[in-house]
Motif scaffolding. Structure first.
Motif, PDB file in Angstrom:
ATOM      1  N   VAL A 155      -1.499   1.748   5.967  1.00  0.00           N
ATOM      2  CA  VAL A 155      -0.151   1.531   5.445  1.00  0.00           C
ATOM      3  C   VAL A 155       0.608   0.484   6.259  1.00  0.00           C
ATOM      4  O   VAL A 155       1.268  -0.399   5.700  1.00  0.00           O
ATOM      5  N   GLY A 156       0.517   0.566   7.585  1.00  0.00           N
ATOM      6  CA  GLY A 156       1.232  -0.379   8.443  1.00  0.00           C
ATOM      7  C   GLY A 156       0.855  -1.827   8.169  1.00  0.00           C
ATOM      8  O   GLY A 156       1.730  -2.668   7.896  1.00  0.00           O
ATOM      9  N   PRO A 157      -0.443  -2.186   8.224  1.00  0.00           N
ATOM     10  CA  PRO A 157      -0.829  -3.569   7.941  1.00  0.00           C
ATOM     11  C   PRO A 157      -0.450  -4.013   6.525  1.00  0.00           C
ATOM     12  O   PRO A 157      -0.047  -5.165   6.326  1.00  0.00           O
ATOM     13  N   ALA A 158      -0.578  -3.115   5.532  1.00  0.00           N
ATOM     14  CA  ALA A 158      -0.223  -3.486   4.160  1.00  0.00           C
ATOM     15  C   ALA A 158       1.266  -3.805   4.052  1.00  0.00           C
ATOM     16  O   ALA A 158       1.663  -4.798   3.419  1.00  0.00           O
ATOM     17  N   LEU A 159       2.093  -3.000   4.679  1.00  0.00           N
ATOM     18  CA  LEU A 159       3.535  -3.253   4.638  1.00  0.00           C
ATOM     19  C   LEU A 159       3.881  -4.550   5.365  1.00  0.00           C
ATOM     20  O   LEU A 159       4.689  -5.349   4.885  1.00  0.00           O
TER      21      LEU A 159
ATOM     22  N   ASP B 142       1.907  -7.092   5.712  1.00  0.00           N
ATOM     23  CA  ASP B 142       1.445  -8.190   4.855  1.00  0.00           C
ATOM     24  C   ASP B 142       2.484  -8.501   3.780  1.00  0.00           C
ATOM     25  O   ASP B 142       2.769  -9.669   3.495  1.00  0.00           O
ATOM     26  N   GLY B 143       3.021  -7.456   3.167  1.00  0.00           N
ATOM     27  CA  GLY B 143       4.053  -7.674   2.158  1.00  0.00           C
ATOM     28  C   GLY B 143       5.256  -8.402   2.724  1.00  0.00           C
ATOM     29  O   GLY B 143       5.811  -9.306   2.089  1.00  0.00           O
ATOM     30  N   LEU B 144       5.651  -8.017   3.935  1.00  0.00           N
ATOM     31  CA  LEU B 144       6.769  -8.691   4.595  1.00  0.00           C
ATOM     32  C   LEU B 144       6.446 -10.154   4.872  1.00  0.00           C
ATOM     33  O   LEU B 144       7.273 -11.049   4.643  1.00  0.00           O
ATOM     34  N   ARG B 145       5.247 -10.408   5.360  1.00  0.00           N
ATOM     35  CA  ARG B 145       4.862 -11.790   5.673  1.00  0.00           C
ATOM     36  C   ARG B 145       4.850 -12.652   4.419  1.00  0.00           C
ATOM     37  O   ARG B 145       5.338 -13.788   4.418  1.00  0.00           O
ATOM     38  N   LEU B 146       4.267 -12.119   3.328  1.00  0.00           N
ATOM     39  CA  LEU B 146       4.209 -12.872   2.078  1.00  0.00           C
ATOM     40  C   LEU B 146       5.600 -13.156   1.526  1.00  0.00           C
ATOM     41  O   LEU B 146       5.811 -14.147   0.814  1.00  0.00           O
ATOM     42  N   ALA B 147       6.554 -12.276   1.861  1.00  0.00           N
ATOM     43  CA  ALA B 147       7.932 -12.460   1.394  1.00  0.00           C
ATOM     44  C   ALA B 147       8.762 -13.295   2.357  1.00  0.00           C
ATOM     45  O   ALA B 147       9.953 -13.516   2.118  1.00  0.00           O
ATOM     46  N   GLY B 148       8.147 -13.745   3.461  1.00  0.00           N
ATOM     47  CA  GLY B 148       8.879 -14.524   4.444  1.00  0.00           C
ATOM     48  C   GLY B 148       9.821 -13.680   5.279  1.00  0.00           C
ATOM     49  O   GLY B 148      10.806 -14.195   5.827  1.00  0.00           O
ATOM     50  N   GLY B 149       9.526 -12.398   5.396  1.00  0.00           N
ATOM     51  CA  GLY B 149      10.384 -11.493   6.150  1.00  0.00           C
ATOM     52  C   GLY B 149      10.067 -11.480   7.627  1.00  0.00           C
ATOM     53  O   GLY B 149       9.179 -12.203   8.102  1.00  0.00           O
ATOM     54  N   PRO B 150      10.773 -10.654   8.398  1.00  0.00           N
ATOM     55  CA  PRO B 150      10.581 -10.601   9.841  1.00  0.00           C
ATOM     56  C   PRO B 150       9.256  -9.956  10.231  1.00  0.00           C
ATOM     57  O   PRO B 150       8.666  -9.205   9.453  1.00  0.00           O
ATOM     58  N   HIS B 151       8.809 -10.270  11.418  1.00  0.00           N
ATOM     59  CA  HIS B 151       7.571  -9.693  11.939  1.00  0.00           C
ATOM     60  C   HIS B 151       7.847  -8.297  12.478  1.00  0.00           C
ATOM     61  O   HIS B 151       8.843  -8.064  13.160  1.00  0.00           O
ATOM     62  N   LEU B 152       6.956  -7.365  12.167  1.00  0.00           N
ATOM     63  CA  LEU B 152       7.068  -6.007  12.692  1.00  0.00           C
ATOM     64  C   LEU B 152       5.890  -5.694  13.591  1.00  0.00           C
ATOM     65  O   LEU B 152       4.754  -6.101  13.326  1.00  0.00           O
TER      66      LEU B 152
ATOM     67  N   PRO C 101       3.310  -2.774  15.232  1.00  0.00           N
ATOM     68  CA  PRO C 101       2.753  -1.521  14.691  1.00  0.00           C
ATOM     69  C   PRO C 101       3.657  -0.323  14.922  1.00  0.00           C
ATOM     70  O   PRO C 101       3.793   0.544  14.050  1.00  0.00           O
ATOM     71  N   GLU C 102       4.318  -0.282  16.074  1.00  0.00           N
ATOM     72  CA  GLU C 102       5.174   0.866  16.387  1.00  0.00           C
ATOM     73  C   GLU C 102       6.479   0.867  15.594  1.00  0.00           C
ATOM     74  O   GLU C 102       7.238   1.851  15.637  1.00  0.00           O
ATOM     75  N   ASP C 103       6.754  -0.212  14.867  1.00  0.00           N
ATOM     76  CA  ASP C 103       7.968  -0.267  14.052  1.00  0.00           C
ATOM     77  C   ASP C 103       7.823   0.471  12.731  1.00  0.00           C
ATOM     78  O   ASP C 103       8.803   0.661  12.010  1.00  0.00           O
ATOM     79  N   VAL C 104       6.579   0.854  12.393  1.00  0.00           N
ATOM     80  CA  VAL C 104       6.306   1.515  11.116  1.00  0.00           C
ATOM     81  C   VAL C 104       5.725   2.898  11.378  1.00  0.00           C
ATOM     82  O   VAL C 104       4.774   3.043  12.148  1.00  0.00           O
ATOM     83  N   ALA C 105       6.296   3.913  10.748  1.00  0.00           N
ATOM     84  CA  ALA C 105       5.790   5.281  10.880  1.00  0.00           C
ATOM     85  C   ALA C 105       5.498   5.850   9.499  1.00  0.00           C
ATOM     86  O   ALA C 105       6.105   5.439   8.501  1.00  0.00           O
ATOM     87  N   CYS C 106       4.562   6.790   9.423  1.00  0.00           N
ATOM     88  CA  CYS C 106       4.226   7.455   8.172  1.00  0.00           C
ATOM     89  C   CYS C 106       4.662   8.912   8.242  1.00  0.00           C
ATOM     90  O   CYS C 106       4.283   9.635   9.176  1.00  0.00           O
ATOM     91  N   ALA C 107       5.459   9.323   7.291  1.00  0.00           N
ATOM     92  CA  ALA C 107       5.846  10.733   7.181  1.00  0.00           C
ATOM     93  C   ALA C 107       4.777  11.425   6.342  1.00  0.00           C
ATOM     94  O   ALA C 107       4.600  11.095   5.165  1.00  0.00           O
ATOM     95  N   PHE C 108       4.067  12.370   6.942  1.00  0.00           N
ATOM     96  CA  PHE C 108       2.903  12.970   6.289  1.00  0.00           C
ATOM     97  C   PHE C 108       3.153  14.438   5.967  1.00  0.00           C
ATOM     98  O   PHE C 108       3.504  15.228   6.844  1.00  0.00           O
TER      99      PHE C 108
ATOM    100  N   TYR D 130       1.094  -1.769  -3.890  1.00  0.00           N
ATOM    101  CA  TYR D 130       2.555  -1.801  -3.940  1.00  0.00           C
ATOM    102  C   TYR D 130       3.125  -2.368  -2.643  1.00  0.00           C
ATOM    103  O   TYR D 130       4.068  -3.161  -2.651  1.00  0.00           O
ATOM    104  N   LEU D 131       2.555  -1.968  -1.506  1.00  0.00           N
ATOM    105  CA  LEU D 131       3.098  -2.397  -0.218  1.00  0.00           C
ATOM    106  C   LEU D 131       2.888  -3.880   0.032  1.00  0.00           C
ATOM    107  O   LEU D 131       3.728  -4.532   0.677  1.00  0.00           O
ATOM    108  N   THR D 132       1.788  -4.440  -0.453  1.00  0.00           N
ATOM    109  CA  THR D 132       1.530  -5.862  -0.215  1.00  0.00           C
ATOM    110  C   THR D 132       2.245  -6.759  -1.224  1.00  0.00           C
ATOM    111  O   THR D 132       2.214  -7.986  -1.087  1.00  0.00           O
ATOM    112  N   ALA D 133       2.895  -6.164  -2.217  1.00  0.00           N
ATOM    113  CA  ALA D 133       3.609  -6.966  -3.221  1.00  0.00           C
ATOM    114  C   ALA D 133       4.794  -7.688  -2.584  1.00  0.00           C
ATOM    115  O   ALA D 133       5.517  -7.131  -1.761  1.00  0.00           O
TER     116      ALA D 133
END
Length: 293
Positions: free
Chosen positions: A24-28, A30-40, A42-49, A277-280
């Motif tokens: 999930v982290g890399p996919a999200l 990637d979506g940010l990068r493709l959209a020209g968004g800021p760099h994150l 790995p520790e900036d993204v968490a999964c609620a399970f 969805y996340l890489t969109a």
């Protein structure tokens, strides 16, 4: 300290927050990068399970029970199956819809067990011929029905699933991204915690707009046909593939107000896939808006 928290949907019960994060982290990002968004980082993204809540405590069976059409319960499970069938017929004209079988009304309206089973069998057979459910066995499809039903009707599971999200929210969390049933869990958690610092809510393949099975059962209850706004959220972006059968009402603005921004995308043949969805780019833009304020 997570800046973005991702909430999964059904079918993830054999994973965990760390293993999900590896995908999930890399996919999200990637979506940010493709959209020209800021760099994150790995520790900036968490999964609620919350997937393991569907197992009894201390157990973890690898085999589903031998479910068939006789195991689909009348009421919510049958209504959801019928809704998926209707949507599949709309998306794929070659699929015969419920009207074509001549037994409409047998599901979800207190029908006899025999009529209900016949109707369920017809629905399962129709969905097995659809592109969306082609590789999903009857057991897995019925398990999905039961997961939705349990969340919507089991107060203890509902509360614990929302607690799993609360455990990942930090003072730095600005964006909550939620997929499928996870969007229902996340929405209710946001409504219950208006004090959270989350400013942006991004829903992916969400069933929140589905009237009787989900929307009308939300907590808090909708008022005069309009759902409550989710807590402290300033921007809500809803991303849906037009062929995503789970996202029955792919536009949420009619249900929750004009502040919702509905975005349509295409995920190819994997319409409901979380990683697609996340890489969109549309998802990346929505997350970027929250991170950039």
């Amino acid at each position: 300290m997570a800046r973005v928290v991702v909430v999964h949907g059904i079918g993830q019960e054999f994973l965990g927050p760390e293993s999900m994060g590896l995908e999930v982290g890399p996919a999200l990002r990637d979506g940010l990068r493709l959209a020209g968004g800021p760099h994150l980082r790995p520790e900036d993204v968490a999964c609620a399970f919350y997937g393991n809540l569907y197992f009894e405590a201390g157990t973890r069976s690898l085999d589903l029970p031998p479910w068939d059409e006789t195991d689909v319960e009348d009421g919510l499970e049958a209504e959801l199956l019928e809704a998926w069938w209707e949507q599949a017929a709309q998306v794929e004209p070659e699929i015969l819809g419920p009207d074509a079988t001549g037994t409409r009304g047998a599901v979800g309206f207190g029908a006899s067990r025999l009529l209900l089973s016949e109707r369920v069998r017809a629905a399962l057979d129709a969905l097995s011929a659809s592109r969306f459910f082609a590789k999903v066995s009857d057991r897995l499809l019925i398990f999905a029905l039961k997961q939705v039903r349990r969340y919507m009707t089991d107060p203890e599971l509902r509360s614990e699933a929302q607690t799993r999200i609360a455990e990942e929210i930090t003072d730095e969390t600005r964006v909550l991204v939620a997929h499928s049933l996870g969007s229902v869990v996340a929405y209710e958690a946001l409504c219950a915690h208006p004090d959270w610092p989350v400013t942006d809510f991004v829903t992916l393949g969400s069933p929140l707009g589905m009237r009787s099975v989900v929307f009308d059962r939300l907590q808090p209850r909708p008022t005069d046909g309009t759902g409550a706004w989710p807590g402290s959220v300033a921007r809500w972006t809803n991303v849906a593939d037009r062929g995503d059968i789970v996202a029955l009402a792919d536009h949420l603005a009619p249900r929750f107000g004009g502040r919702v921004q509905d975005v349509s995308i295409s995920n190819g043949m994997r319409m409901h896939d979380l990683l697609r969805y996340l890489t969109a780019t549309s998802t990346g833009r929505a997350v970027a808006r929250g991170l950039e304020g």
